[in-house]
Design a protein around this motif. Structure first.
Motif, PDB file in Angstrom:
ATOM      1  N   ASP A 270       5.945  48.031   8.704  1.00  0.00           N
ATOM      2  CA  ASP A 270       6.920  48.005   9.850  1.00  0.00           C
ATOM      3  C   ASP A 270       8.207  49.259   9.137  1.00  0.00           C
ATOM      4  OD1 ASP A 270       5.987  46.796  11.852  1.00  0.00           O
ATOM      5  OD2 ASP A 270       7.246  45.022  11.500  1.00  0.00           O
ATOM      6  N   LYS A 271       8.619  50.124   9.959  1.00  0.00           N
ATOM      7  CA  LYS A 271       9.785  50.990   9.648  1.00  0.00           C
ATOM      8  C   LYS A 271      10.900  50.845  10.333  1.00  0.00           C
ATOM      9  CE  LYS A 271       6.831  52.777   6.428  1.00  0.00           C
ATOM     10  NZ  LYS A 271       7.165  52.503   5.189  1.00  0.00           N
ATOM     11  N   GLN A 272      11.082  50.008  11.425  1.00  0.00           N
ATOM     12  CA  GLN A 272      12.208  49.779  12.186  1.00  0.00           C
ATOM     13  C   GLN A 272      12.325  48.128  12.412  1.00  0.00           C
ATOM     14  OE1 GLN A 272       9.937  52.032  15.308  1.00  0.00           O
ATOM     15  NE2 GLN A 272      11.828  53.423  15.501  1.00  0.00           N
ATOM     16  N   ILE A 273      13.614  47.972  12.873  1.00  0.00           N
ATOM     17  CA  ILE A 273      14.143  46.559  13.383  1.00  0.00           C
ATOM     18  C   ILE A 273      14.393  46.791  14.772  1.00  0.00           C
ATOM     19  CG2 ILE A 273      14.850  46.076  11.179  1.00  0.00           C
ATOM     20  CD1 ILE A 273      17.585  46.270  11.953  1.00  0.00           C
ATOM     21  N   LEU A 274      14.308  45.713  15.550  1.00  0.00           N
ATOM     22  CA  LEU A 274      14.541  45.443  16.957  1.00  0.00           C
ATOM     23  C   LEU A 274      15.457  44.497  16.903  1.00  0.00           C
ATOM     24  CD1 LEU A 274      13.803  46.074  19.909  1.00  0.00           C
ATOM     25  CD2 LEU A 274      12.215  43.899  19.561  1.00  0.00           C
ATOM     26  N   ILE A 275      16.748  44.804  17.180  1.00  0.00           N
ATOM     27  CA  ILE A 275      17.665  43.767  18.017  1.00  0.00           C
ATOM     28  C   ILE A 275      17.640  43.651  19.569  1.00  0.00           C
ATOM     29  CG2 ILE A 275      20.387  43.237  17.970  1.00  0.00           C
ATOM     30  CD1 ILE A 275      20.705  45.400  15.873  1.00  0.00           C
ATOM     31  N   ALA A 276      17.353  42.398  19.785  1.00  0.00           N
ATOM     32  CA  ALA A 276      16.727  42.237  21.145  1.00  0.00           C
ATOM     33  C   ALA A 276      17.733  41.009  21.547  1.00  0.00           C
ATOM     34  CB  ALA A 276      15.352  41.300  21.083  1.00  0.00           C
ATOM     35  N   LEU A 277      17.902  41.185  22.948  1.00  0.00           N
ATOM     36  CA  LEU A 277      18.977  40.171  23.520  1.00  0.00           C
ATOM     37  C   LEU A 277      18.349  39.755  25.098  1.00  0.00           C
ATOM     38  CD1 LEU A 277      22.155  42.464  23.802  1.00  0.00           C
ATOM     39  CD2 LEU A 277      21.262  41.040  21.811  1.00  0.00           C
ATOM     40  N   ALA A 278      18.326  38.403  25.190  1.00  0.00           N
ATOM     41  CA  ALA A 278      18.210  37.895  26.674  1.00  0.00           C
ATOM     42  C   ALA A 278      19.266  37.024  27.066  1.00  0.00           C
ATOM     43  CB  ALA A 278      16.855  37.236  26.588  1.00  0.00           C
ATOM     44  N   VAL A 279      20.016  37.395  28.084  1.00  0.00           N
ATOM     45  CA  VAL A 279      21.083  36.757  28.524  1.00  0.00           C
ATOM     46  C   VAL A 279      21.291  36.649  30.166  1.00  0.00           C
ATOM     47  CG1 VAL A 279      23.828  36.884  28.364  1.00  0.00           C
ATOM     48  CG2 VAL A 279      22.329  37.995  26.497  1.00  0.00           C
ATOM     49  N   ARG A 280      21.808  35.291  30.568  1.00  0.00           N
ATOM     50  CA  ARG A 280      21.646  35.018  32.016  1.00  0.00           C
ATOM     51  C   ARG A 280      23.037  35.399  32.297  1.00  0.00           C
ATOM     52  NH1 ARG A 280      17.668  31.910  30.695  1.00  0.00           N
ATOM     53  NH2 ARG A 280      15.482  31.864  32.391  1.00  0.00           N
ATOM     54  N   PHE A 281      23.091  35.976  33.392  1.00  0.00           N
ATOM     55  CA  PHE A 281      24.481  36.030  34.075  1.00  0.00           C
ATOM     56  C   PHE A 281      24.217  35.581  35.532  1.00  0.00           C
ATOM     57  CE2 PHE A 281      24.547  39.068  31.023  1.00  0.00           C
ATOM     58  CZ  PHE A 281      26.033  39.275  30.603  1.00  0.00           C
ATOM     59  N   ARG A 285      18.400  36.950  34.861  1.00  0.00           N
ATOM     60  CA  ARG A 285      18.044  37.057  33.298  1.00  0.00           C
ATOM     61  C   ARG A 285      17.976  38.544  32.986  1.00  0.00           C
ATOM     62  NH1 ARG A 285      13.640  37.238  29.835  1.00  0.00           N
ATOM     63  NH2 ARG A 285      13.952  35.839  27.927  1.00  0.00           N
ATOM     64  N   LEU A 286      18.807  38.942  31.834  1.00  0.00           N
ATOM     65  CA  LEU A 286      18.706  40.646  31.708  1.00  0.00           C
ATOM     66  C   LEU A 286      18.152  40.567  30.148  1.00  0.00           C
ATOM     67  CD1 LEU A 286      21.792  41.813  33.219  1.00  0.00           C
ATOM     68  CD2 LEU A 286      19.760  41.750  34.268  1.00  0.00           C
ATOM     69  N   ILE A 287      17.420  41.557  30.001  1.00  0.00           N
ATOM     70  CA  ILE A 287      17.204  41.890  28.617  1.00  0.00           C
ATOM     71  C   ILE A 287      17.833  43.351  28.339  1.00  0.00           C
ATOM     72  CG2 ILE A 287      15.041  40.275  28.636  1.00  0.00           C
ATOM     73  CD1 ILE A 287      13.405  42.840  28.933  1.00  0.00           C
ATOM     74  N   ASP A 288      17.908  43.618  26.811  1.00  0.00           N
ATOM     75  CA  ASP A 288      17.980  44.878  26.408  1.00  0.00           C
ATOM     76  C   ASP A 288      17.841  44.703  24.948  1.00  0.00           C
ATOM     77  OD1 ASP A 288      19.299  47.435  26.275  1.00  0.00           O
ATOM     78  OD2 ASP A 288      21.188  46.726  27.152  1.00  0.00           O
TER      79      ASP A 288
END
Length: 306
Positions: A270-281, A285-288
Motif C-alpha cells: 500500500d502507498k496510500q491511506i484512506l480517511i473514511a467517514l460514515a455519518v447519519r444526519f 447515512r452519508l459517506i465520504d
C-alpha cells in the motif's frame, strides 16, 4: 439509445455492438448504477464515452445490498430523469431489469470478498458487499464489458470490485473515477435528496473535516490516532451528526490503523491511506473519504500511541 429490460435481449444487443466497428475496436464501457442519476454518474458516463466505442448503463436497485432496516423501498427512483441523462451522455444501451428478471428464483449462489469487507461499511452493513459483489458479477457476465467505471466516493466498493475481478480472473478493467461534489463541497449522492435544509447545511462538516485532516497531517509530530480523534471531534461540532465511523486504513488493502507496522505495509504494497467517514444526519447515512499518499509520512512517529 436502446432501453432493454431482459437478459436475453441484453446479450443479443451486446453481440450486435461487438459486430460494429466502434464497439469491437474501442471496446464497450459499462457504468452500473442504482439509478436516480446525478452529475457524479454523468461524469462516469462521460469518462466511459471517452475511453470506449460504446457505453452501457445499468439501472437496478439491487435488493441484495440493502439490509432489512435500510431504504430499499424508499430509495429514490425516477426512470424518465435517468433516461434523459443517459441520452445526453451518449449512452448506447440502458439495461433496466426488474428484480424478477435478475433473481427469478431464490439465490443459492453468492460472491463474497473477505478481509477488506470486515471494517467500515462492511462492518456497519453486514452482507452489503456480498450483495454488491454478487450483482456486479452477474452484470459483468451479462454485459461482458471491456471496462467498468466506479466512483471513488465509495472507495471500499471500488476496492471490493477490483479484488473480485483480480481473484476470479474476470476479463474487465476497473476504472476508478474521482468523487464529484456539489458547489458547496458535499459529495454528490442520490441519498442527498433525503436531507432537510438544516441537515444538508450541517452535512458540509464532512468535507470540512477531511480538508482539515489533510492539513493536520502536515503538522510535525501528528499521530494518526490523534488525527482520527480530531476528525471525529470536528464532525461532532454539527449537532445533527451521528457518527457511524471515522476510520483511517491503508489503501487499497484496508489494513486498520491498529494493525499498521512498516513491515506490514511493505508486504501488502500500500502507498496510500484512506480517511473514511460514515455519518447519519436524521435518517440519511452519508459517506465520504479522502485518499492521501503515504509518501513523506513518518510512520514510526505517526503511529506512536495510536
Amino acid at each position: 439509445m436502446k432501453v432493454i429490460t431482459t437478459i436475453k435481449e441484453m446479450r443479443a444487443a451486446i453481440a450486435d455492438l461487438r459486430r460494429e466497428p466502434s464497439g469491437s475496436a474501442k471496446g464497450i464501457g459499462f457504468v452500473p448504477t442504482l439509478g436516480y442519476l446525478h452529475e457524479g454518474h454523468a461524469s462516469l458516463l462521460k469518462r466511459a464515452r471517452e475511453d470506449n466505442g460504446a457505453v452501457v448503463l445499468s439501472i437496478f436497485v439491487n435488493p441484495l445490498q440493502f439490509g432489512p432496516n435500510e431504504d430499499f423501498e424508499r430509495y429514490p427512483r425516477d426512470s424518465d430523469r435517468d433516461l434523459n441523462v443517459a441520452r445526453q451522455e451518449g449512452v448506447a444501451i440502458v439495461f433496466m431489469p426488474d428484480v424478477q428478471e435478475m433473481y427469478p428464483q431464490r439465490m443459492l449462489t453468492s460472491v463474497a470478498v473477505s478481509g477488506i469487507t470486515d471494517i467500515l461499511c462492511g462492518s456497519s452493513r453486514p452482507g452489503h458487499f456480498d450483495g454488491v459483489a454478487t450483482v456486479v458479477s452477474k452484470l459483468f457476465n451479462i454485459i461482458q464489458p471491456d471496462r467498468a467505471y466506479f466512483g471513488l466516493k465509495d472507495a471500499q466498493q471500488v476496492a471490493v470490485v477490483q479484488r473480485m475481478v483480480q481473484d476470479l480472473n474476470m476479463n474487465v478493467e476497473i476504472v476508478p473515477c474521482p468523487t464529484l461534489r456539489e458547489e458547496d463541497g458535499l459529495a454528490m449522492s442520490s441519498r442527498n435528496v433525503y436531507l432537510t435544509a438544516e441537515e444538508r447545511r450541517q452535512a458540509l462538516v464532512l468535507q470540512q473535516s477531511l480538508n482539515d485532516a489533510e492539513e493536520w497531517l502536515k503538522r510535525p509530530g501528528i499521530r494518526l490516532g490523534e488525527l482520527k480523534e480530531k476528525v471525529a471531534a470536528q464532525i461532532s461540532t454539527a449537532p445533527l451528526a451521528d457518527i457511524d465511523y471515522v476510520e483511517i486504513v491503508s489503501y487499497p488493502s484496508f489494513l486498520p490503523l491498529e494493525e499498521w507496522e512498516h513491515q506490514a505495509l511493505d508486504i501488502v504494497g500500500d502507498k496510500q491511506i484512506l480517511i473514511a467517514l460514515a455519518v447519519r444526519f436524521g435518517q440519511t447515512r452519508l459517506i465520504d473519504n479522502r485518499i492521501l499518499s503515504l509518501e513523506g509520512l513518518d510512520l514510526k512517529g505517526a503511529l506512536s500511541h495510536v
